[in-house]
Design a protein around this motif. Sequence first.
Motif, PDB file in Angstrom:
ATOM      1  N   MET A   1       6.893   1.668 -16.894  1.00 43.00           N
ATOM      2  CA  MET A   1       7.980   1.661 -15.902  1.00 43.00           C
ATOM      3  C   MET A   1       7.623   0.761 -14.708  1.00 43.00           C
ATOM      4  N   ASP A   2       8.594   0.048 -14.222  1.00 37.99           N
ATOM      5  CA  ASP A   2       8.441  -0.788 -13.047  1.00 37.99           C
ATOM      6  C   ASP A   2       8.429   0.144 -11.829  1.00 37.99           C
ATOM      7  N   ASN A   3       7.735  -0.225 -10.738  1.00 36.29           N
ATOM      8  CA  ASN A   3       7.642   0.738  -9.652  1.00 36.29           C
ATOM      9  C   ASN A   3       8.098   0.210  -8.287  1.00 36.29           C
ATOM     10  N   GLN A   4       9.385   0.363  -8.007  1.00 36.11           N
ATOM     11  CA  GLN A   4       9.926  -0.004  -6.695  1.00 36.11           C
ATOM     12  C   GLN A   4      10.061   1.227  -5.800  1.00 36.11           C
ATOM     13  N   ILE A   5      10.132   2.368  -6.413  1.00 37.49           N
ATOM     14  CA  ILE A   5      10.384   3.609  -5.681  1.00 37.49           C
ATOM     15  C   ILE A   5       9.049   4.224  -5.273  1.00 37.49           C
ATOM     16  N   LYS A   6       8.931   4.557  -4.007  1.00 36.40           N
ATOM     17  CA  LYS A   6       7.648   5.090  -3.518  1.00 36.40           C
ATOM     18  C   LYS A   6       7.708   6.587  -3.189  1.00 36.40           C
ATOM     19  N   LYS A   7       8.908   7.048  -2.862  1.00 37.82           N
ATOM     20  CA  LYS A   7       9.012   8.451  -2.453  1.00 37.82           C
ATOM     21  C   LYS A   7      10.348   9.039  -2.927  1.00 37.82           C
ATOM     22  N   ILE A   8      10.235  10.189  -3.576  1.00 40.80           N
ATOM     23  CA  ILE A   8      11.442  10.863  -4.097  1.00 40.80           C
ATOM     24  C   ILE A   8      11.559  12.241  -3.455  1.00 40.80           C
ATOM     25  N   THR A 264      14.958  29.429 -22.283  1.00 42.82           N
ATOM     26  CA  THR A 264      14.740  29.239 -23.725  1.00 42.82           C
ATOM     27  C   THR A 264      14.056  27.895 -23.964  1.00 42.82           C
ATOM     28  N   ALA A 265      13.592  27.710 -25.184  1.00 44.91           N
ATOM     29  CA  ALA A 265      12.981  26.420 -25.555  1.00 44.91           C
ATOM     30  C   ALA A 265      13.993  25.284 -25.380  1.00 44.91           C
ATOM     31  N   VAL A 266      15.251  25.553 -25.748  1.00 52.43           N
ATOM     32  CA  VAL A 266      16.283  24.512 -25.626  1.00 52.43           C
ATOM     33  C   VAL A 266      16.445  24.083 -24.166  1.00 52.43           C
ATOM     34  N   ASP A 267      16.507  25.066 -23.265  1.00 55.89           N
ATOM     35  CA  ASP A 267      16.646  24.710 -21.843  1.00 55.89           C
ATOM     36  C   ASP A 267      15.397  24.001 -21.316  1.00 55.89           C
ATOM     37  N   ARG A 268      14.221  24.465 -21.726  1.00 55.06           N
ATOM     38  CA  ARG A 268      12.984  23.813 -21.245  1.00 55.06           C
ATOM     39  C   ARG A 268      12.932  22.357 -21.718  1.00 55.06           C
ATOM     40  N   MET A 269      13.333  22.166 -22.969  1.00 55.02           N
ATOM     41  CA  MET A 269      13.271  20.824 -23.568  1.00 55.02           C
ATOM     42  C   MET A 269      14.244  19.872 -22.857  1.00 55.02           C
ATOM     43  N   HIS A 270      15.524  20.245 -22.807  1.00 53.86           N
ATOM     44  CA  HIS A 270      16.520  19.355 -22.178  1.00 53.86           C
ATOM     45  C   HIS A 270      16.218  19.146 -20.695  1.00 53.86           C
ATOM     46  N   ALA A 271      15.878  20.241 -20.018  1.00 56.86           N
ATOM     47  CA  ALA A 271      15.625  20.139 -18.568  1.00 56.86           C
ATOM     48  C   ALA A 271      14.457  19.198 -18.303  1.00 56.86           C
ATOM     49  N   SER A 272      13.426  19.288 -19.145  1.00 56.27           N
ATOM     50  CA  SER A 272      12.250  18.426 -18.958  1.00 56.27           C
ATOM     51  C   SER A 272      12.618  16.964 -19.215  1.00 56.27           C
ATOM     52  N   ILE A 273      13.341  16.741 -20.296  1.00 56.99           N
ATOM     53  CA  ILE A 273      13.667  15.344 -20.647  1.00 56.99           C
ATOM     54  C   ILE A 273      14.641  14.752 -19.620  1.00 56.99           C
ATOM     55  N   MET A 274      15.564  15.571 -19.156  1.00 55.43           N
ATOM     56  CA  MET A 274      16.497  15.063 -18.136  1.00 55.43           C
ATOM     57  C   MET A 274      15.758  14.714 -16.842  1.00 55.43           C
ATOM     58  N   GLY A 275      14.770  15.523 -16.485  1.00 54.84           N
ATOM     59  CA  GLY A 275      13.966  15.227 -15.298  1.00 54.84           C
ATOM     60  C   GLY A 275      13.233  13.909 -15.465  1.00 54.84           C
ATOM     61  N   TYR A 276      12.645  13.740 -16.634  1.00 50.55           N
ATOM     62  CA  TYR A 276      11.928  12.492 -16.928  1.00 50.55           C
ATOM     63  C   TYR A 276      12.881  11.302 -16.827  1.00 50.55           C
ATOM     64  N   ARG A 277      14.049  11.465 -17.429  1.00 54.42           N
ATOM     65  CA  ARG A 277      15.006  10.338 -17.444  1.00 54.42           C
ATOM     66  C   ARG A 277      15.550  10.024 -16.052  1.00 54.42           C
ATOM     67  N   ALA A 278      15.636  11.039 -15.207  1.00 54.70           N
ATOM     68  CA  ALA A 278      16.112  10.798 -13.839  1.00 54.70           C
ATOM     69  C   ALA A 278      15.155   9.840 -13.127  1.00 54.70           C
ATOM     70  N   VAL A 279      13.856  10.115 -13.273  1.00 56.69           N
ATOM     71  CA  VAL A 279      12.859   9.232 -12.628  1.00 56.69           C
ATOM     72  C   VAL A 279      12.880   7.862 -13.307  1.00 56.69           C
ATOM     73  N   GLU A 280      12.959   7.868 -14.622  1.00 61.24           N
ATOM     74  CA  GLU A 280      12.963   6.614 -15.381  1.00 61.24           C
ATOM     75  C   GLU A 280      14.116   5.704 -14.925  1.00 61.24           C
ATOM     76  N   GLN A 281      15.297   6.284 -14.759  1.00 59.67           N
ATOM     77  CA  GLN A 281      16.449   5.492 -14.322  1.00 59.67           C
ATOM     78  C   GLN A 281      16.220   4.910 -12.935  1.00 59.67           C
ATOM     79  N   LEU A 282      15.659   5.730 -12.042  1.00 60.81           N
ATOM     80  CA  LEU A 282      15.392   5.242 -10.682  1.00 60.81           C
ATOM     81  C   LEU A 282      14.415   4.074 -10.725  1.00 60.81           C
ATOM     82  N   LEU A 283      13.423   4.195 -11.570  1.00 62.04           N
ATOM     83  CA  LEU A 283      12.428   3.120 -11.671  1.00 62.04           C
ATOM     84  C   LEU A 283      13.027   1.848 -12.260  1.00 62.04           C
ATOM     85  N   LYS A 284      14.068   2.025 -13.039  1.00 64.36           N
ATOM     86  CA  LYS A 284      14.744   0.843 -13.600  1.00 64.36           C
ATOM     87  C   LYS A 284      15.716   0.230 -12.589  1.00 64.36           C
ATOM     88  N   GLY A 285      15.834   0.879 -11.440  1.00 63.47           N
ATOM     89  CA  GLY A 285      16.730   0.364 -10.412  1.00 63.47           C
ATOM     90  C   GLY A 285      18.144   0.924 -10.509  1.00 63.47           C
TER      91      GLY A 285
END
Length: 325
Positions: A1-8, A264-285
Amino acid sequence: MDNQIKKIGILTSGGDAPGMNASIRSIVRTAIKNNIEVIGFMRGYEGLINGDYINLDAKSVSDIMQRGGTILLSARCKEMMTDEGKQKAANVCKELNIDALIVIGGDGSLTGALHLSKLGVKVMGIPGTIDLDLACSEYTVGFDTAVNTAMEAINKVRDTSSSHERCCIIEVMGRNAGYIALWCGLVNGAEEVLIPERPNVTEDEIIELVKNNKNNGKVSNVIVLAEGFTAVEPHDLAKKIEKATNIETRATVLGHLQRGGSPTAVDRMHASIMGYRAVEQLLKGNINRIIILKNGKYDDVDLEEGLKATRVYDDSLYQLVKTFA
Ligand code: F6P
Protein backbone atom coordinates in the motif's frame (compact mmCIF):
# COMPACT_ATOMS: atom_id res chain seq x y z
CA MET A 1 0.00 0.00 0.00
CA ASP A 2 1.12 3.54 -0.78
CA ASN A 3 1.32 5.74 2.32
CA GLN A 4 0.02 9.31 2.16
CA ILE A 5 -2.13 9.05 5.26
CA LYS A 6 -0.35 9.58 8.56
CA LYS A 7 -3.14 9.74 11.11
CA ILE A 8 -6.60 8.17 11.21
CA GLY A 9 -9.46 8.73 13.65
CA ILE A 10 -12.12 6.07 14.28
CA LEU A 11 -15.50 6.33 15.88
CA THR A 12 -18.47 4.04 16.43
CA SER A 13 -21.82 5.77 16.53
CA GLY A 14 -25.54 5.09 16.90
CA GLY A 15 -26.77 1.70 18.10
CA ASP A 16 -23.79 -0.52 18.82
CA ALA A 17 -23.49 -3.77 16.88
CA PRO A 18 -21.57 -7.00 17.54
CA GLY A 19 -18.53 -6.98 15.29
CA MET A 20 -17.70 -3.29 15.71
CA ASN A 21 -14.70 -4.33 17.82
CA ALA A 22 -13.48 -6.61 15.05
CA SER A 23 -13.57 -3.64 12.66
CA ILE A 24 -11.74 -1.41 15.13
CA ARG A 25 -9.07 -4.07 15.58
CA SER A 26 -8.56 -4.60 11.86
CA ILE A 27 -8.39 -0.85 11.17
CA VAL A 28 -5.81 -0.33 13.91
CA ARG A 29 -3.66 -3.30 12.97
CA THR A 30 -3.77 -2.48 9.23
CA ALA A 31 -2.99 1.16 9.89
CA ILE A 32 -0.07 0.42 12.19
CA LYS A 33 1.42 -1.99 9.65
CA ASN A 34 1.36 0.98 7.28
CA ASN A 35 2.95 3.37 9.79
CA ILE A 36 -0.26 5.25 10.42
CA GLU A 37 -1.13 6.60 13.84
CA VAL A 38 -4.67 5.82 15.02
CA ILE A 39 -6.85 7.50 17.60
CA GLY A 40 -10.33 6.45 18.68
CA PHE A 41 -12.99 8.97 19.63
CA MET A 42 -15.13 7.97 22.59
CA ARG A 43 -18.95 7.85 22.42
CA GLY A 44 -19.16 8.49 18.70
CA TYR A 45 -19.61 12.06 17.54
CA GLU A 46 -19.90 13.23 21.14
CA GLY A 47 -16.21 12.40 21.65
CA LEU A 48 -15.26 13.92 18.35
CA ILE A 49 -17.00 17.20 19.12
CA ASN A 50 -15.42 17.36 22.57
CA GLY A 51 -11.99 16.12 21.50
CA ASP A 52 -12.34 13.09 23.78
CA TYR A 53 -10.13 10.37 22.32
CA ILE A 54 -7.70 7.59 23.15
CA ASN A 55 -4.57 6.50 21.31
CA LEU A 56 -4.97 3.13 19.72
CA ASP A 57 -1.83 1.05 19.39
CA ALA A 58 -1.63 -2.60 18.38
CA LYS A 59 -1.88 -3.81 21.96
CA SER A 60 -4.91 -1.68 22.78
CA VAL A 61 -7.03 -3.80 20.43
CA SER A 62 -5.84 -7.17 21.74
CA ASP A 63 -8.52 -9.51 22.97
CA ILE A 64 -11.47 -7.45 21.72
CA MET A 65 -12.54 -9.34 18.57
CA GLN A 66 -14.81 -11.70 20.50
CA ARG A 67 -16.45 -8.98 22.56
CA GLY A 68 -19.86 -7.54 21.77
CA GLY A 69 -20.46 -3.79 21.92
CA THR A 70 -17.70 -1.35 21.10
CA ILE A 71 -14.60 -0.50 23.13
CA LEU A 72 -14.96 3.08 21.86
CA LEU A 73 -18.47 3.29 23.31
CA SER A 74 -21.33 4.71 21.30
CA ALA A 75 -23.99 7.38 21.55
CA ARG A 76 -26.70 9.07 19.55
CA CYS A 77 -25.34 12.61 19.45
CA LYS A 78 -27.93 15.37 19.14
CA GLU A 79 -25.27 18.08 18.84
CA MET A 80 -24.02 16.48 15.63
CA MET A 81 -27.38 17.35 14.08
CA THR A 82 -26.72 21.07 14.50
CA ASP A 83 -24.54 23.16 12.17
CA GLU A 84 -22.47 24.26 15.13
CA GLY A 85 -21.86 20.68 16.21
CA LYS A 86 -20.80 19.61 12.74
CA GLN A 87 -18.40 22.54 12.49
CA LYS A 88 -16.94 21.76 15.92
CA ALA A 89 -16.38 18.14 14.85
CA ALA A 90 -14.67 19.24 11.64
CA ASN A 91 -12.48 21.68 13.58
CA VAL A 92 -11.35 18.97 15.98
CA CYS A 93 -10.30 16.79 13.02
CA LYS A 94 -8.24 19.68 11.74
CA GLU A 95 -6.73 20.57 15.12
CA LEU A 96 -5.70 16.96 15.70
CA ASN A 97 -4.20 16.68 12.19
CA ILE A 98 -6.44 13.78 11.28
CA ASP A 99 -5.96 12.82 7.65
CA ALA A 100 -9.10 10.68 7.59
CA LEU A 101 -11.95 9.64 9.85
CA ILE A 102 -13.46 6.15 9.70
CA VAL A 103 -17.04 6.01 10.93
CA ILE A 104 -18.64 2.68 11.83
CA GLY A 105 -22.39 2.97 12.15
CA GLY A 106 -25.78 3.02 10.47
CA ASP A 107 -27.64 5.48 8.33
CA GLY A 108 -27.59 8.39 10.82
CA SER A 109 -23.92 7.91 11.66
CA LEU A 110 -22.86 7.79 8.02
CA THR A 111 -25.00 10.86 7.33
CA GLY A 112 -22.91 12.59 10.00
CA ALA A 113 -19.81 11.51 8.07
CA LEU A 114 -21.29 12.94 4.89
CA HIS A 115 -21.77 16.32 6.60
CA LEU A 116 -18.17 16.24 7.73
CA SER A 117 -17.00 15.46 4.20
CA LYS A 118 -18.77 18.63 3.03
CA LEU A 119 -16.72 20.52 5.60
CA GLY A 120 -13.49 19.15 4.17
CA VAL A 121 -12.91 16.12 6.40
CA LYS A 122 -11.84 12.98 4.51
CA VAL A 123 -14.11 10.19 5.65
CA MET A 124 -14.71 6.49 5.13
CA GLY A 125 -17.81 4.60 6.27
CA ILE A 126 -18.30 1.03 7.44
CA PRO A 127 -21.96 -0.07 7.68
CA GLY A 128 -22.62 -1.08 11.27
CA THR A 129 -26.15 -1.80 12.40
CA ILE A 130 -28.06 -4.89 13.45
CA ASP A 131 -31.03 -3.69 11.37
CA LEU A 132 -29.43 -4.31 7.94
CA ASP A 133 -31.17 -1.15 6.79
CA LEU A 134 -28.46 0.45 4.67
CA ALA A 135 -29.72 -0.14 1.16
CA CYS A 136 -26.30 0.21 -0.48
CA SER A 137 -24.90 -2.89 1.24
CA GLU A 138 -26.11 -6.48 1.42
CA TYR A 139 -24.37 -6.79 4.77
CA THR A 140 -24.08 -4.59 7.84
CA VAL A 141 -21.87 -5.38 10.83
CA GLY A 142 -23.90 -7.01 13.60
CA PHE A 143 -26.87 -8.30 11.66
CA ASP A 144 -25.75 -11.92 11.64
CA THR A 145 -25.14 -12.01 15.38
CA ALA A 146 -28.45 -10.28 16.11
CA VAL A 147 -30.37 -12.77 13.97
CA ASN A 148 -28.62 -15.71 15.62
CA THR A 149 -29.32 -14.29 19.07
CA ALA A 150 -32.97 -13.71 18.23
CA MET A 151 -33.24 -17.18 16.68
CA GLU A 152 -31.90 -18.82 19.85
CA ALA A 153 -34.27 -16.79 22.01
CA ILE A 154 -37.25 -17.68 19.83
CA ASN A 155 -36.29 -21.38 19.97
CA LYS A 156 -36.59 -21.15 23.74
CA VAL A 157 -39.90 -19.33 23.72
CA ARG A 158 -41.17 -21.89 21.20
CA ASP A 159 -40.25 -24.80 23.49
CA THR A 160 -42.36 -23.54 26.35
CA SER A 161 -45.10 -22.37 24.01
CA SER A 162 -45.38 -25.80 22.43
CA SER A 163 -45.51 -27.53 25.83
CA HIS A 164 -48.38 -25.32 26.85
CA GLU A 165 -50.07 -25.37 23.45
CA ARG A 166 -49.91 -21.61 23.37
CA CYS A 167 -49.56 -18.98 20.75
CA CYS A 168 -46.55 -16.71 21.16
CA ILE A 169 -45.82 -13.28 19.79
CA ILE A 170 -42.15 -12.33 19.79
CA GLU A 171 -41.06 -8.80 19.07
CA VAL A 172 -37.61 -8.43 17.56
CA MET A 173 -35.66 -5.25 16.78
CA GLY A 174 -35.85 -3.39 13.50
CA ARG A 175 -36.88 0.23 13.67
CA ASN A 176 -37.69 0.74 10.01
CA ALA A 177 -36.80 -2.63 8.57
CA GLY A 178 -38.07 -6.15 9.04
CA TYR A 179 -34.94 -8.12 8.17
CA ILE A 180 -34.34 -9.62 11.62
CA ALA A 181 -38.03 -10.55 11.79
CA LEU A 182 -38.07 -12.04 8.29
CA TRP A 183 -34.95 -14.12 8.83
CA CYS A 184 -36.23 -15.34 12.19
CA GLY A 185 -39.60 -16.02 10.60
CA LEU A 186 -37.91 -18.40 8.22
CA VAL A 187 -35.32 -19.99 10.48
CA ASN A 188 -37.70 -20.37 13.43
CA GLY A 189 -40.54 -21.70 11.31
CA ALA A 190 -43.00 -18.95 12.27
CA GLU A 191 -46.65 -18.99 11.31
CA GLU A 192 -46.66 -15.23 10.68
CA VAL A 193 -44.19 -12.37 10.38
CA LEU A 194 -45.26 -8.76 10.82
CA ILE A 195 -42.88 -6.20 9.34
CA PRO A 196 -42.97 -2.49 8.48
CA GLU A 197 -42.52 -3.31 4.79
CA ARG A 198 -45.98 -4.98 4.88
CA PRO A 199 -47.86 -2.42 6.95
CA ASN A 200 -51.42 -3.30 5.98
CA VAL A 201 -51.92 -6.56 7.84
CA THR A 202 -54.76 -6.11 10.34
CA GLU A 203 -55.35 -7.58 13.80
CA ASP A 204 -58.44 -9.29 12.44
CA GLU A 205 -56.37 -11.06 9.78
CA ILE A 206 -53.90 -12.29 12.40
CA ILE A 207 -56.72 -13.55 14.62
CA GLU A 208 -58.31 -15.25 11.62
CA LEU A 209 -55.01 -17.03 10.87
CA VAL A 210 -54.74 -18.35 14.43
CA LYS A 211 -58.40 -19.48 14.30
CA ASN A 212 -57.88 -21.28 10.99
CA ASN A 213 -54.77 -22.98 12.34
CA LYS A 214 -56.78 -24.11 15.36
CA ASN A 215 -59.48 -25.54 13.08
CA ASN A 216 -56.73 -27.45 11.30
CA GLY A 217 -55.45 -28.85 14.59
CA LYS A 218 -52.56 -26.43 15.14
CA VAL A 219 -52.71 -24.48 18.39
CA SER A 220 -49.06 -23.61 18.86
CA ASN A 221 -48.33 -20.56 16.72
CA VAL A 222 -45.22 -18.42 16.51
CA ILE A 223 -45.77 -14.85 15.37
CA VAL A 224 -42.62 -12.77 14.85
CA LEU A 225 -43.18 -9.06 15.02
CA ALA A 226 -40.66 -6.40 14.01
CA GLU A 227 -40.69 -3.40 16.35
CA GLY A 228 -41.19 -1.13 13.34
CA PHE A 229 -44.56 -2.74 12.59
CA THR A 230 -46.56 -0.26 14.57
CA ALA A 231 -50.09 -1.38 13.69
CA VAL A 232 -50.19 -3.63 16.76
CA GLU A 233 -48.81 -3.64 20.29
CA PRO A 234 -47.63 -7.18 21.15
CA HIS A 235 -49.20 -7.56 24.62
CA ASP A 236 -52.43 -6.05 23.42
CA LEU A 237 -52.50 -8.34 20.40
CA ALA A 238 -51.83 -11.34 22.66
CA LYS A 239 -54.91 -10.52 24.75
CA LYS A 240 -57.05 -10.11 21.64
CA ILE A 241 -55.90 -13.40 20.11
CA GLU A 242 -56.53 -15.22 23.39
CA LYS A 243 -60.00 -13.74 23.72
CA ALA A 244 -61.02 -14.49 20.14
CA THR A 245 -59.51 -17.99 19.84
CA ASN A 246 -59.42 -19.31 23.40
CA ILE A 247 -55.78 -20.20 22.88
CA GLU A 248 -53.52 -18.91 25.62
CA THR A 249 -51.23 -16.31 24.10
CA ARG A 250 -48.12 -14.64 25.47
CA ALA A 251 -46.01 -11.79 24.13
CA THR A 252 -42.23 -11.50 24.57
CA VAL A 253 -40.23 -8.43 23.62
CA LEU A 254 -36.61 -9.45 23.03
CA GLY A 255 -35.32 -5.87 23.10
CA HIS A 256 -31.68 -5.00 23.59
CA LEU A 257 -30.45 -8.52 24.25
CA GLN A 258 -30.30 -8.76 20.44
CA ARG A 259 -27.70 -6.01 20.27
CA GLY A 260 -25.19 -7.63 22.60
CA GLY A 261 -23.17 -10.81 22.71
CA SER A 262 -20.07 -12.21 21.14
CA PRO A 263 -20.13 -11.71 17.36
CA THR A 264 -20.58 -14.71 15.09
CA ALA A 265 -17.80 -15.85 12.77
CA VAL A 266 -19.65 -14.21 9.87
CA ASP A 267 -19.73 -10.84 11.62
CA ARG A 268 -16.08 -11.11 12.73
CA MET A 269 -15.01 -12.00 9.20
CA HIS A 270 -16.91 -9.25 7.34
CA ALA A 271 -16.22 -6.63 10.00
CA SER A 272 -12.50 -7.39 9.89
CA ILE A 273 -12.28 -7.34 6.11
CA MET A 274 -14.33 -4.16 5.87
CA GLY A 275 -12.00 -2.49 8.37
CA TYR A 276 -9.00 -3.57 6.33
CA ARG A 277 -10.58 -2.31 3.12
CA ALA A 278 -11.44 1.04 4.69
CA VAL A 279 -7.75 1.67 5.39
CA GLU A 280 -6.74 0.21 2.03
CA GLN A 281 -9.05 2.62 0.18
CA LEU A 282 -7.70 5.60 2.12
CA LEU A 283 -4.17 4.57 1.24
CA LYS A 284 -5.16 4.40 -2.40
CA GLY A 285 -6.32 7.99 -2.13
CA ASN A 286 -10.03 7.14 -2.20
CA ILE A 287 -12.12 9.12 0.26
CA ASN A 288 -15.76 9.71 1.19
CA ARG A 289 -16.86 6.18 0.44
CA ILE A 290 -18.74 3.38 2.18
CA ILE A 291 -17.28 -0.11 2.20
CA ILE A 292 -20.05 -2.45 1.13
CA LEU A 293 -20.89 -5.99 0.18
CA LYS A 294 -22.54 -6.21 -3.23
CA ASN A 295 -23.49 -9.38 -5.09
CA GLY A 296 -21.52 -11.29 -2.48
CA LYS A 297 -18.32 -9.30 -3.09
CA TYR A 298 -16.64 -6.49 -1.17
CA ASP A 299 -16.85 -3.17 -2.93
CA ASP A 300 -17.19 0.51 -2.07
CA VAL A 301 -19.58 3.22 -3.08
CA ASP A 302 -19.59 7.01 -2.95
CA LEU A 303 -20.85 8.05 0.49
CA GLU A 304 -23.57 10.37 -0.77
CA GLU A 305 -24.75 7.93 -3.45
CA GLY A 306 -24.73 5.08 -0.98
CA LEU A 307 -26.89 6.98 1.48
CA LYS A 308 -29.36 7.91 -1.24
CA ALA A 309 -29.85 4.30 -2.28
CA THR A 310 -33.23 2.77 -1.56
CA ARG A 311 -34.01 -0.91 -1.47
CA VAL A 312 -37.10 -2.18 -3.22
CA TYR A 313 -38.82 -4.55 -0.84
CA ASP A 314 -38.67 -8.13 -2.08
CA ASP A 315 -41.58 -10.20 -0.74
CA SER A 316 -40.06 -13.57 -1.63
CA LEU A 317 -38.67 -14.34 1.84
CA TYR A 318 -42.05 -13.61 3.40
CA GLN A 319 -43.74 -15.83 0.83
CA LEU A 320 -41.37 -18.65 1.73
CA VAL A 321 -42.22 -18.23 5.43
CA LYS A 322 -45.89 -18.61 4.50
CA THR A 323 -45.19 -21.59 2.24
CA PHE A 324 -43.42 -23.42 5.05
CA ALA A 325 -45.89 -22.40 7.79
O1 F6P B 1 -29.40 0.14 16.11
C1 F6P B 1 -30.60 -0.26 15.66
C2 F6P B 1 -31.57 -0.42 16.80
O2 F6P B 1 -31.20 -1.50 17.63
C3 F6P B 1 -32.99 -0.57 16.32
O3 F6P B 1 -33.30 -1.90 15.96
C4 F6P B 1 -33.76 -0.06 17.49
O4 F6P B 1 -34.99 0.47 17.08
C5 F6P B 1 -32.89 1.04 18.02
O5 F6P B 1 -31.59 0.74 17.60
C6 F6P B 1 -32.94 1.18 19.51
O6 F6P B 1 -32.14 2.26 19.88
P1 F6P B 1 -31.75 2.64 21.37
O7 F6P B 1 -30.78 1.61 21.85
O8 F6P B 1 -31.13 3.98 21.25
O9 F6P B 1 -33.00 2.60 22.16
